[in-house]
Structure formats: structure tokens, C-alpha cells
Design a protein around this motif. Structure first.
Motif, PDB file in Angstrom:
ATOM      1  N   HIS A   7      51.853  42.079  36.119  1.00 12.98           N
ATOM      2  CA  HIS A   7      51.208  40.837  36.553  1.00 12.98           C
ATOM      3  C   HIS A   7      52.206  39.717  36.407  1.00 12.98           C
ATOM      4  CE1 HIS A   7      48.916  37.152  35.815  1.00 12.98           C
ATOM      5  NE2 HIS A   7      47.997  37.680  36.582  1.00 12.98           N
ATOM      6  N   LEU A  12      50.221  43.779  31.808  1.00 12.03           N
ATOM      7  CA  LEU A  12      48.886  43.736  31.222  1.00 12.03           C
ATOM      8  C   LEU A  12      48.482  45.148  30.819  1.00 12.03           C
ATOM      9  CD1 LEU A  12      47.021  41.643  33.922  1.00 12.03           C
ATOM     10  CD2 LEU A  12      47.867  40.839  31.742  1.00 12.03           C
ATOM     11  N   TYR A  41      43.148  34.502  41.694  1.00 14.18           N
ATOM     12  CA  TYR A  41      44.248  35.210  41.044  1.00 14.18           C
ATOM     13  C   TYR A  41      45.590  34.602  41.454  1.00 14.18           C
ATOM     14  CZ  TYR A  41      47.631  38.954  40.243  1.00 14.18           C
ATOM     15  OH  TYR A  41      48.738  39.667  39.883  1.00 14.18           O
ATOM     16  N   GLU A  47      43.892  35.992  35.327  1.00 15.53           N
ATOM     17  CA  GLU A  47      43.795  37.400  34.962  1.00 15.53           C
ATOM     18  C   GLU A  47      42.341  37.869  35.033  1.00 15.53           C
ATOM     19  OE1 GLU A  47      45.685  38.395  31.281  1.00 15.53           O
ATOM     20  OE2 GLU A  47      47.478  37.260  31.803  1.00 15.53           O
ATOM     21  N   GLU A  51      40.970  41.074  36.893  1.00 16.40           N
ATOM     22  CA  GLU A  51      40.219  42.054  36.107  1.00 16.40           C
ATOM     23  C   GLU A  51      38.875  42.363  36.776  1.00 16.40           C
ATOM     24  OE1 GLU A  51      38.204  42.448  31.688  1.00 16.40           O
ATOM     25  OE2 GLU A  51      39.854  41.041  31.978  1.00 16.40           O
TER      26      GLU A  51
END
Length: 113
Positions: A7, A12, A41, A47, A51
Motif C-alpha cells: 500500500h 499492510l 482510497y 486504508e 479494507e
């Protein structure tokens, strides 16, 4: 399943359930489209938005990879990780894609081939 996704300039490490909870379809209490989550994003470096996309589609990607390669859970997890890594890299060009789930499925099939 544990995914390691590149990322921006960091990695991550997240453990995702294969069956997300009902609440996982809400980002900050609101239901956002895939395109909106990709925009968040990209623009906000969120994040949480990424996610949410992972939680929405991890089952689909893992299942599609599993069906294509047969009985190899580790390989299916690797393919799932690869697909989400590509999504993270190509997010800017995909934010206007009319069908993200179709792109994810096609990417899974290509990665598993």
C-alpha cells in the motif's frame, strides 16, 4: 487468511475473515459504492476504504481461485493476495471502471491460469 498488500510505500498485514460480518459492508456507518471506496482510497489514502473493498470481495476471489486451481488453499490465498495487490496498484485507473467485481473475477482467473 492473512493478506500482505503493498500500500503506497508500506506493507499492510491484515487478517481477514473469510465471512465478513454484516457491519463490514458499512464504511464509517454509510454504504458506499465500490467506485466511491476506490476514490477515498486514492484521494484520502484511506486504508479503511481499501479494507472495506477487501472484505466485500475476499470470499469471491478466494473461491474463484480455489475452484480454478483445485485443492490448494495456500495457492488460493497467494492468488487472492496477488489480486488485491494489483487492485491497490491500479486503483486510480479502476475508479471509473463500470464493474469492479467483474474486473476482480477476471484478474483472479488470469492469476490462477
Amino acid at each position: 487468511m492473512e493478506l500482505r498488500i503493498r500500500h503506497r510505500s508500506k506493507t499492510l498485514d491484515r487478517k481477514f475473515q473469510l465471512t465478513p460480518s454484516v457491519d463490514s459492508f458499512l464504511y464509517c456507518g454509510f454504504h458506499y459504492s465500490d467506485a466511491e471506496l476506490l476514490r477515498r482510497y486514492i484521494r484520502e489514502n484511506s486504508e479503511k476504504a481499501f479494507e472495506e473493498l477487501v472484505l466485500r470481495y475476499v470470499d469471491l476471489i478466494y473461491s474463484a481461485a480455489s475452484r480454478q486451481i483445485g485443492d490448494s488453499p495456500n495457492a488460493a490465498e497467494d492468488i487472492t493476495q496477488d489480486v488485491f495487490s494489483v487492485l491497490a496498484r491500479k486503483a486510480a485507473s479502476l475508479q471509473t471502471h463500470p464493474n469492479l467485481v467483474g474486473w476482480l473475477y477476471a484478474s483472479t482467473r488470469l492469476a490462477a491460469a
